[in-house]
Enzyme design. Structure first.
Site, PDB file in Angstrom:
ATOM      1  N   TYR A 143       0.836  -1.215   0.000  1.00 28.21           N
ATOM      2  CA  TYR A 143       0.000   0.000   0.000  1.00 28.21           C
ATOM      3  C   TYR A 143       0.863   1.256   0.000  1.00 28.21           C
ATOM      4  CZ  TYR A 143      -3.233   3.590   1.621  1.00 28.21           C
ATOM      5  OH  TYR A 143      -3.968   4.753   1.739  1.00 28.21           O
ATOM      6  N   ASN A 172      -3.298   9.056   9.147  1.00 25.24           N
ATOM      7  CA  ASN A 172      -4.381   8.379   9.885  1.00 25.24           C
ATOM      8  C   ASN A 172      -5.607   9.256  10.156  1.00 25.24           C
ATOM      9  OD1 ASN A 172      -1.788   6.789  10.416  1.00 25.24           O
ATOM     10  ND2 ASN A 172      -3.399   5.408  11.114  1.00 25.24           N
ATOM     11  N   ARG A 272       0.878  -6.764  13.267  1.00 26.80           N
ATOM     12  CA  ARG A 272       0.393  -6.889  11.895  1.00 26.80           C
ATOM     13  C   ARG A 272       1.552  -6.716  10.923  1.00 26.80           C
ATOM     14  NH1 ARG A 272      -4.553  -2.868  10.527  1.00 26.80           N
ATOM     15  NH2 ARG A 272      -2.799  -1.608   9.841  1.00 26.80           N
ATOM     16  N   ASP A 275       3.046  -3.234   9.132  1.00 25.94           N
ATOM     17  CA  ASP A 275       2.748  -2.061   9.962  1.00 25.94           C
ATOM     18  C   ASP A 275       3.979  -1.217  10.237  1.00 25.94           C
ATOM     19  OD1 ASP A 275       0.075  -2.229  10.430  1.00 25.94           O
ATOM     20  OD2 ASP A 275       0.262  -2.477  12.604  1.00 25.94           O
TER      21      ASP A 275
HETATM   22  C1  UD1 Z   1      -1.933   3.534   7.248  1.00 29.47           C
HETATM   23  C2  UD1 Z   1      -1.271   4.899   7.077  1.00 29.47           C
HETATM   24  C3  UD1 Z   1      -2.335   5.967   6.884  1.00 29.47           C
HETATM   25  C4  UD1 Z   1      -3.276   5.558   5.763  1.00 29.47           C
HETATM   26  C5  UD1 Z   1      -3.908   4.217   6.078  1.00 29.47           C
HETATM   27  C6  UD1 Z   1      -4.844   3.756   4.967  1.00 29.47           C
HETATM   28  C7  UD1 Z   1       0.780   4.786   8.440  1.00 29.47           C
HETATM   29  C8  UD1 Z   1       1.483   5.278   9.631  1.00 29.47           C
HETATM   30  N1  UD1 Z   1      -0.469   5.228   8.268  1.00 29.47           N
HETATM   31  O1  UD1 Z   1      -2.629   3.538   8.449  1.00 29.47           O
HETATM   32  O2  UD1 Z   1      -1.713   7.193   6.567  1.00 29.47           O
HETATM   33  O3  UD1 Z   1      -4.254   6.506   5.639  1.00 29.47           O
HETATM   34  O4  UD1 Z   1      -2.857   3.264   6.207  1.00 29.47           O
HETATM   35  O5  UD1 Z   1      -5.384   2.522   5.233  1.00 29.47           O
HETATM   36  O6  UD1 Z   1       1.303   4.020   7.648  1.00 29.47           O
HETATM   37  N2  UD1 Z   1      -4.849  -1.974  14.822  1.00 29.47           N
HETATM   38  C9  UD1 Z   1      -5.134  -2.755  15.935  1.00 29.47           C
HETATM   39  N3  UD1 Z   1      -6.309  -3.426  15.958  1.00 29.47           N
HETATM   40  C10 UD1 Z   1      -7.204  -3.393  14.937  1.00 29.47           C
HETATM   41  C11 UD1 Z   1      -6.918  -2.587  13.810  1.00 29.47           C
HETATM   42  C12 UD1 Z   1      -5.723  -1.895  13.785  1.00 29.47           C
HETATM   43  O7  UD1 Z   1      -4.340  -2.842  16.876  1.00 29.47           O
HETATM   44  O8  UD1 Z   1      -8.259  -4.047  15.034  1.00 29.47           O
HETATM   45  C13 UD1 Z   1      -3.575  -1.223  14.806  1.00 29.47           C
HETATM   46  C14 UD1 Z   1      -2.703  -1.499  13.593  1.00 29.47           C
HETATM   47  O9  UD1 Z   1      -1.919  -2.645  13.775  1.00 29.47           O
HETATM   48  C15 UD1 Z   1      -1.899  -0.194  13.521  1.00 29.47           C
HETATM   49  C16 UD1 Z   1      -2.857   0.871  14.061  1.00 29.47           C
HETATM   50  O10 UD1 Z   1      -3.891   0.157  14.744  1.00 29.47           O
HETATM   51  O11 UD1 Z   1      -0.771  -0.272  14.354  1.00 29.47           O
HETATM   52  C17 UD1 Z   1      -3.502   1.710  12.997  1.00 29.47           C
HETATM   53  O12 UD1 Z   1      -4.033   0.856  11.993  1.00 29.47           O
HETATM   54  P1  UD1 Z   1      -4.971   1.393  10.837  1.00 29.47           P
HETATM   55  O13 UD1 Z   1      -6.073   2.198  11.397  1.00 29.47           O
HETATM   56  O14 UD1 Z   1      -5.299   0.240   9.951  1.00 29.47           O
HETATM   57  O15 UD1 Z   1      -4.064   2.438  10.059  1.00 29.47           O
HETATM   58  P2  UD1 Z   1      -2.521   2.379   9.551  1.00 29.47           P
HETATM   59  O16 UD1 Z   1      -2.226   1.092   8.909  1.00 29.47           O
HETATM   60  O17 UD1 Z   1      -1.641   2.887  10.628  1.00 29.47           O
END
Ligand code: UD1
Length: 316
Positions: A143, A172, A272, A275
């Site tokens: 991505y 985010n 994940r 990440d």
């Molecule tokens: C990433 C990008 C962001 C982009 C997005 C699009 C980075 C820092 N950010 O977001 O700019 O807009 O992709 O999809 O790369 N998590 C949990 N439990 C859950 C779901 C998520 O612990 O059930 C954790 C993930 O492992 C992660 C964090 O929450 O560490 C944020 O996850 P998520 O909301 O999916 O966004 P990013 O992957 O950080």
């Protein structure tokens, strides 16, 4: 009255942008293939809004969408780091081929400017906080590579064609209408949805990873500014759009649980793949180039978001 195009208009960010553009008097056209967008998100938009159902990869729909347009806000994408790890091919096609097709269509019909939804994931796991646009990108997930490829295409098109382009690296984004019901949903929406359904959320890893969570109104505001500022200040450039604060997952879980008044706790699961560990933006470039400053802070944004899911999101 000018005509603008929002790709991904029926999505979370696109639909908020359409609202703001209509409010300021633009004629707004939306393009969406409803792969992740929802009709509910745009049903209220009314006069001045025209929706074309189609994909960026459908040449005819794209030509119709771009016709007579002054500025394109390119929000359409297949988001999510884990989705791109699970199925890199589908997100590659939608994100890279889709962006390329859009730029070609924009150039063919003489669109003035394209403002692009880039991603903070471009920075990867390199050392050095806050993230500054001059750092060398180190994308980790498919991505991140796809979003970065889009940026590079915009940079090139601004250099070699008469097309103005601006990339906004979103950090985010969260807020009302973010999909809560997919395994690929952003963490805020997913957790709020789970807690409202009495389900136990999972924290991937130790929960000490941090993000610069940014409320939707800030990103809408940044787009409006970036579309209007003189080209010499922004064209061919990349800007961080964030709040400039880092919050850990453990911390946000605590705030969401408090706002919802629940005593459910989170369970921990494995980290994940793909990440990024930490994320925090320096937002001074956007501030200097087009006067960007966050308008809604993290706590207030989260309060509004939780309220929306409690009163509106849950009954949709
Ligand atoms: C990433 C990008 C962001 C982009 C997005 C699009 C980075 C820092 N950010 O977001 O700019 O807009 O992709 O999809 O790369 N998590 C949990 N439990 C859950 C779901 C998520 O612990 O059930 C954790 C993930 O492992 C992660 C964090 O929450 O560490 C944020 O996850 P998520 O909301 O999916 O966004 P990013 O992957 O950080």
């Amino acid at each position: 009255m000018r005509t603008v195009l929002v790709t991904g208009a029926a999505g979370f960010i696109g639909s908020h942008l359409c609202e703001a553009l209509l409010r300021r008097g633009d004629r707004v056209r939306g393009l969406d293939n409803f792969l992740t967008g929802r009709v509910d998100n745009v049903a209220h938009l009314g006069n001045g809004f025209e929706l074309i159902e189609g994909s960026l990869l459908d040449a005819d729909a794209l030509r119709r969408a771009c016709d007579g347009v002054d500025v394109i806000f390119h929000e359409a994408a297949l988001p999510s780091v884990p989705r791109s790890v699970q199925d890199p091919g589908t997100s590659h096609t939608n994100n890279i081929d889709g962006t390329f097709a859009l730029l070609e269509a924009a150039r063919a019909v003489g669109v003035r400017r394209v403002v692009y939804a880039a991603s903070s994931s471009a920075y990867g796991n390199q050392p050095g906080f806050p993230r500054v646009e001059t750092m060398r990108p180190q994308p980790l997930s498919p991505y991140a590579v796809q979003k970065l490829a889009g940026e590079l295409y915009l940079q090139s098109y601004a250099a070699v064609f008469p097309l103005e382009t601006v990339s906004l690296r979103y950090f985010n984004i969260f807020g009302p209408r973010q999909a809560a019901d997919s395994p690929y949903s952003g963490v805020m929406a997913k957790w709020i949805g789970q807690l409202l359904h009495g389900e136990q959320p999972t924290i991937f890893g130790d929960g000490e990873q941090g993000r610069d969570f940014t409320y939707i109104d800030n990103v809408v505001h940044a787009n409006l500014l970036a579309a209007d500022v003189p080209a010499e200040r922004v064209s061919g450039r990349v800007f961080n759009i964030a709040c400039g604060e880092r919050h850990t997952l453990n911390e946000i879980f605590g705030v969401i649980a408090r706002l919802l008044g629940t005593n459910l706790t989170a369970q921990h699961g494995p980290e994940r793949s793909g990440d990024v560990r930490d994320s925090l933006a320096d937002i001074s470039a956007a501030s200097e180039a087009f006067g960007y400053a966050p308008r809604v802070g993290f706590e207030e944004g989260l309060r509004r978001t939780v309220e929306w899911y409690q009163h509106t999101g849950a009954i949709r």
